[in-house]
Design a protein around this motif. Structure first.
Motif, short mmCIF file in Angstrom:
data_model
loop_
_atom_site.label_atom_id
_atom_site.label_comp_id
_atom_site.label_asym_id
_atom_site.label_seq_id
_atom_site.Cartn_x
_atom_site.Cartn_y
_atom_site.Cartn_z
N ASN A 127 0.59 -1.01 0.10
CA ASN A 127 0.11 -0.28 0.11
C ASN A 127 0.52 1.09 0.15
O ASN A 127 0.39 2.28 -0.50
N CYS A 145 -6.22 0.27 -1.94
CA CYS A 145 -5.55 0.05 -0.48
C CYS A 145 -5.68 -2.38 -0.34
O CYS A 145 -7.22 -2.37 -0.95
N GLN A 146 -5.13 -2.84 0.20
CA GLN A 146 -5.43 -3.68 0.39
C GLN A 146 -5.69 -4.40 2.00
O GLN A 146 -5.23 -3.25 2.64
N ILE A 147 -6.93 -5.38 2.29
CA ILE A 147 -6.95 -4.87 3.54
C ILE A 147 -6.64 -6.64 3.71
O ILE A 147 -6.86 -7.09 2.77
N SER A 155 -7.67 -2.95 9.63
CA SER A 155 -7.70 -2.82 8.65
C SER A 155 -9.16 -1.79 8.15
O SER A 155 -8.28 -0.41 7.50
N GLU A 158 -5.74 1.12 8.62
CA GLU A 158 -5.09 1.14 7.25
C GLU A 158 -5.89 1.93 5.78
O GLU A 158 -5.22 2.48 5.26
N ILE A 159 -7.49 1.38 6.15
CA ILE A 159 -8.47 2.51 5.45
C ILE A 159 -7.75 3.57 5.99
O ILE A 159 -8.15 4.84 4.72
N VAL A 171 -10.91 0.25 -1.56
CA VAL A 171 -10.36 -0.65 -0.60
C VAL A 171 -10.66 -1.86 -1.95
O VAL A 171 -11.96 -2.25 -2.65
N ILE A 193 -15.90 -2.50 9.02
CA ILE A 193 -14.98 -1.96 7.56
C ILE A 193 -15.71 -0.90 6.69
O ILE A 193 -15.84 -0.26 6.29
N CYS A 197 -15.07 3.18 5.17
CA CYS A 197 -15.69 2.94 3.55
C CYS A 197 -16.28 4.10 3.34
O CYS A 197 -16.61 5.16 2.57
N ILE A 204 -15.91 0.72 -1.97
CA ILE A 204 -14.65 -0.61 -2.54
C ILE A 204 -15.13 -1.67 -3.06
O ILE A 204 -16.29 -2.07 -4.07
#
Length: 426
Positions: A127, A145-147, A155, A158-159, A171, A193, A197, A204
């Motif tokens: 990321n 972005c990877q979770i 996650s 990270e988001i 994401v 999550i 978002c 997503i």
């Protein structure tokens, strides 16, 4: 010499339509493996060095000189421009640290195994590399972005980091296939999550391949994967609808990428039918099926209405036979993609593919499907991209010219859209 006659009042000069702004909603990229090291936290460097020594790349298409298409920013821009594409959405491609193969695919370990911490570190390294890679071409790359579903709290963090770092692609939602040791996507554990978002306005994305199970080491395994891979991705749609995710988060947008296009009208009709039965509506009241559909009472819309409100389709190398279904899918929901640099994509024949798919389609609809919809979903600035499109984008007249079967390049037949047009007539 005679001068040309002036145009009369009822003969205004012809207006030249500007070139199409083409945005590929499905491209792939990643760092050269050694270049992930600086993006790892220092405490993982020794582990990375040991892992890299024993790592064996399972994908021939990310070896050799052409592998640098994944990370060489200048080469990538030049090759996409030559293909008529001025901006792209970047899904992962190369293998992040501590993974045996690309992170899109399901693979061990499960949630209880010990390697998850290192793999999470590897995804975070990807990321951070991707944020820098997108920064090399401002306004032209939307990185995704990877979770990890194994770590919901991590996650969410990270988001939030991704939003601040400018990863406007949103994401990548991993799949949760049988054997993955994580709850299914309809489980309540993932509510944080969905909430973050929606709060941040990040879409997503769910890409074909990320939900398929491990098929094992059998001679027929690859064929079974190809036959079934899109079904595993499709089922995410009804998991998210019937579990109420879209009901609870009405502003959250979902993108289903490289899963075909023709499946959608029939699938939406099927989901509406099951919603009617499971909710006990009308003649279905008191039916046996309605006893299984208790969750349906929380849904205020039909599946088709959730689709129209919150879903988009990443229609990678859309087949010509699928384009007439655009009104049923929603013209404003379809986003063209070249799948660069994958061998099955339409690159470097995107000019020909656009003719094959969109000749005869109204110009405003083509503009939406090849760029306008992606700009809306991923935040691209069409005005800023217009000068690039004037230099590199296909003209309206070019795309309006049908591509004859005899004009399909032989080398393009690795792409299903060209192959089906030549051999199946659509």
């Amino acid at each position: 010499m005679a001068q040309p006659a002036a145009a009369s009042a009822d003969q205004a000069p012809a207006t030249i339509e500007p070139n199409y702004v083409v945005i590929s909603a499905d491209c792939h990229g990643g760092a050269n493996i050694v270049d992930y090291r600086p993006y790892l936290e220092p405490r993982y460097h020794d582990d990375f060095d040991a892992w890299r020594t024993s790592f064996e790349n399972p994908y021939p298409d990310i070896e050799g000189d052409d592998a640098e298409r994944n990370w060489n920013s200048n080469r990538r821009l030049a090759e996409l421009e030559a293909d008529g594409v001025v901006a792209e959405v970047v899904f992962p491609n190369t293998i992040p640290p501590f993974f045996p193969k690309t992170s899109l695919m399901h693979q061990p370990p499960g949630a209880s195994d010990g390697d998850l911490e290192r793999r999470w570190a590897g995804l975070r390294a990807h990321n951070r590399w991707l944020a820098d890679f997108c920064g090399d071409a401002p306004g032209r790359r939307a990185g995704i972005c990877q979770i990890m579903l194994h770590d919901v709290e991590g996650s969410v963090s990270e988001i939030r980091w991704a939003a601040e770092a400018g990863l406007t692609g949103g994401v990548l939602l991993p799949g949760a296939p049988p054997g993955s040791d994580v709850p299914p996507l309809y489980a309540p554990e993932y509510e944080p999550i969905w909430s973050v978002c929606e709060e941040l306005g990040l879409p997503i994305n769910h890409h074909s391949g990320s939900a398929a199970p491990d098929y094992g080491d059998y001679p027929a395994a690859q064929a079974m994967f190809l036959l079934e891979v899109v079904w595993w991705a499709h089922r995410t749609l009804w998991h998210l609808i019937f579990s109420g995710v879209m009901e609870r988060h009405p502003n959250l947008q979902f993108v289903f990428t490289e899963q075909g296009t023709a499946w959608l009208p029939e699938e939406i009709a099927r989901l509406d039918y099951y919603h009617h039965r499971l909710s006990g509506a009308g003649a279905a009241a008191g039916s046996q099926e309605s006893k299984f559909g208790g969750a349906m009472g929380a849904l205020s819309l039909k599946p088709s209405e959730y689709w129209a409100r919150q879903c988009q389709l990443g229609s990678s190398f859309i087949r010509a036979a699928e384009v007439p279904l655009r009104d049923q899918v929603g013209v404003e929901r379809i986003m063209w993609g070249s799948d660069f640099p994958h061998l099955e994509g339409c690159w470097p024949y995107s000019h020909q593919h656009l003719r094959l798919a969109f000749a005869g389609v109204p110009t405003d609809e083509v503009r939406a499907m090849v760029g306008g919809n992606a700009a809306r979903v991923y935040g691209f600035d069409l005005d800023a991209l217009a000068p690039l499109a004037a230099r590199f984008g296909p003209t309206v007249a070019e795309v309006a010219q049908p591509l004859g079967v005899e004009d399909i390049p032989d080398d393009s037949l690795r792409c299903p859209a060209f192959a089906s047009a030549r051999f199946l007539g659509g």
